[in-house]
Design an enzyme around this catalytic site. Structure first.
Site, short mmCIF file in Angstrom:
data_model
loop_
_atom_site.label_atom_id
_atom_site.label_comp_id
_atom_site.label_asym_id
_atom_site.label_seq_id
_atom_site.Cartn_x
_atom_site.Cartn_y
_atom_site.Cartn_z
N CYS A 134 8.74 -83.00 19.33
CA CYS A 134 7.34 -83.16 18.93
C CYS A 134 7.24 -84.08 17.73
O CYS A 134 8.19 -84.24 16.97
CB CYS A 134 6.72 -81.82 18.55
SG CYS A 134 6.76 -80.61 19.88
N GLY A 180 7.00 -87.04 21.97
CA GLY A 180 6.46 -86.05 22.89
C GLY A 180 5.31 -86.65 23.66
O GLY A 180 4.42 -87.25 23.06
N ASN A 222 7.05 -79.04 14.81
CA ASN A 222 8.16 -79.74 15.48
C ASN A 222 9.42 -78.91 15.25
O ASN A 222 9.79 -78.68 14.10
CB ASN A 222 8.31 -81.14 14.86
CG ASN A 222 9.55 -81.87 15.35
OD1 ASN A 222 10.01 -82.78 14.68
ND2 ASN A 222 10.08 -81.50 16.49
N GLY A 223 10.04 -78.47 16.34
CA GLY A 223 11.26 -77.69 16.22
C GLY A 223 11.19 -76.44 17.06
O GLY A 223 10.35 -76.32 17.95
N TYR A 230 19.35 -91.05 18.74
CA TYR A 230 18.39 -91.25 19.83
C TYR A 230 16.92 -91.02 19.48
O TYR A 230 16.07 -91.83 19.79
CB TYR A 230 18.77 -90.34 21.00
CG TYR A 230 17.74 -90.28 22.10
CD1 TYR A 230 17.48 -91.39 22.89
CD2 TYR A 230 17.03 -89.11 22.34
CE1 TYR A 230 16.53 -91.35 23.89
CE2 TYR A 230 16.08 -89.07 23.36
CZ TYR A 230 15.83 -90.18 24.12
OH TYR A 230 14.90 -90.14 25.10
#
Ligand code: SF4
Length: 484
Positions: free
Chosen positions: A7, A34, A108-109, A247
């Site tokens: 995210c 995302g 996020n996570g 990445y």
């Protein structure tokens, strides 16, 4: 590469500015993190306004949506589901209706003890409307004991275990926080008349904002008209996800003082030193292997060519391929250039092999396009253990390097002439930061915090039929699972 991004989060406090539009553009820059859903919440000092929807940022919001989001501060979120299904009800920012005025939160996570926390909160009479761990954090924050914002964040960080970079909005304050591991990135920036918070610095560049600093592991901040207040809510124990460099992050983002692009080139160069190949050309698998392929080519002296053309307009939510197209899979995205590959010995650079479903297709496409030999080179070590912190591989058996006995067996499976991975030491050397800064768990099985034996992304979703929740509370372990 078939790792899914997780995210992106964004926040802005800028009186007098069109904060909804700033958030829209901020999310646009974070779209790579995302693509399933997006949302914006704004506040004007009196109340919250929220708009969420399924799809890309540009599909979710139009002028009318943005005009519905007034105020002088906003948060935004772009989501790939790592806990909870990818339905519209789980799109973020998630909204918790409490007095006074509610709280919106973007996450996020992934937290690893969400089921336990949720059960505890339900015992206290808290009800949930989504199946996400993000709502668990939001409820924890609003129901935490204490009267100050610092006390509430202290409680969240004391109890929530795992990865979370957060933005939170009440009618009168914008807050942001990063878990004690600092597992996900989160930065603070300055914009005309205010402040911005974003997962990555590339969002600041697009808005003309300037980078101020990273939010520290275990730190919470609050932004009001008085300025930015900082609070170290928990002792830090750094375990940053090294995959951000390999990445996830955009190559034009800066993390811990390092621009990602040259780090990725360095990974490719280190790979060329560790895993040389007798070959005629180097190609990268777009987009994930492109930059590292430049590094590999420069270091090895083998010419770089663009062996694949990528169709950039394949969106996960936009195109639902039928069964026949699903079978050709990767061909929807990549098209090889036979004129550049015919009769050549080709080095192909990519950033990982996860489940082992995409890479054999890439190799087959290159052979079909006339490549005489295909030498696969990977800018990361083999992924042998699952990620519990938000990357979409939940079990060891999904991972080709977790279930196969060695690199040779994987090489046979992908049908390459040779296969070479970067070593853990080489990866760290190329990134150029101390080992103890990072989470390396998917390569080593050594987790920075205790993790569940297995994790179900839908564990917090209601089961069908009925509304009984599937709360599977697993034991926790902190050590490497044995290799089969
Ligand atoms: S396990 Fe791997 S993907 Fe997950 S946070 Fe750690 S380094 Fe990143």
């Amino acid at each position: 590469m078939t790792l899914r991004e997780y995210c992106g989060v964004f926040g802005v406090f800028a009186p007098g500015e069109d904060v909804a539009r700033l958030t829209f553009y901020g999310l646009y820059a974070l779209q790579h993190r995302g693509q399933e859903s997006a949302g914006i919440a704004s506040a004007n000092g009196r109340r919250l306004y929220v708009r969420t929807g399924m799809g890309l940022v540009s599909q979710v919001f139009d002028e009318e949506d943005l005009s519905y989001l007034p105020g002088h501060m906003a948060i935004g979120h772009t989501r790939y589901s790592t806990t909870g299904c990818s339905g519209a009800e789980n799109a973020q920012p998630c909204l918790v209706e409490v007095e006074p005025g509610g709280l919106a939160l973007g996450h996020n996570g992934n937290i690893v003890n969400a089921a336990v926390l949720r059960a505890d909160l339900e015992e206290q009479g808290v009800t949930f409307s989504t199946g996400t761990d993000s709502e668990v954090i939001a409820q924890l924050l609003v129901h935490a004991p204490g009267t100050t914002w610092q006390e509430r964040w202290h409680e969240v960080m004391r109890r929530a275990k795992g990865a979370y970079s957060l933005v939170a909005l009440t009618p009168s304050e914008l807050m942001a926080a990063r878990d004690p591991m600092g597992n996900r990135p989160l930065c603070l920036g300055r914009i005309d008349g205010g402040w911005v918070v974003a997962s990555e610095t590339c969002a600041f560049d697009h808005l003309g904002a300037t980078f101020v600093r990273e939010i520290e592991p275990g730190e919470a901040i609050r932004i009001t008209s008085e300025g930015v207040e900082s609070y170290q809510a928990h002792e830090p124990k750094s375990a940053f996800c090294i995959f951000e460099y390999i990445y996830f992050a955009r190559p034009d983002s800066v993390i811990d003082g390092k621009l990602v692009y040259p780090v990725r080139m360095g990974l490719g160069a280190q790979l060329a030193r560790e895993q040389p190949a007798d070959a005629d050309v180097v190609i990268g698998v777009p987009d994930s292997g492109t930059v590292a392929a430049v590094g590999y080519a420069r270091e090895s002296g083998i010419p770089l060519v663009e062996g694949f053309v990528k169709n950039r307009y394949i969106g996960r939510t936009f195109i639902q391929p039928d069964q026949r197209l699903r079978e050709v899979g990767v061909q929807l995205k990549l098209n090889p250039l036979p004129e550049l590959l015919q009769g050549r010995r080709v080095v192909v650079v990519d950033d990982s092999i996860v489940r082992g479903t995409t890479t054999p297709r890439v190799v087959a496409m290159l052979r079909k396009a006339g490549a005489k030999e295909v030498h696969m080179r990977i800018t990361a070590p083999p992924i042998v253990s699952p990620c519990f912190f938000g990357i979409d591989f939940g079990t060891r058996w999904e991972l080709i390097a977790g279930r196969m006995k060695d690199v040779e067996e994987i090489r046979q499976h992908i049908d390459a002439d040779s296969l070479g991975y970067l070593s853990v030491e080489g990866m760290l050397e190329a990134v150029g930061l101390p080992k103890d800064k990072f989470c390396l768990a998917c390569f080593t099985g050594d987790y920075p915090i205790p993790v569940p034996l297995q994790m179900d992304k839908l564990a917090l979703e209601p089961t069908i039929p009925g509304d009984r929740l599937r709360l599977e509370l697993t034991d926790t372990v902190s050590t490497t699972p044995p290799r089969p």
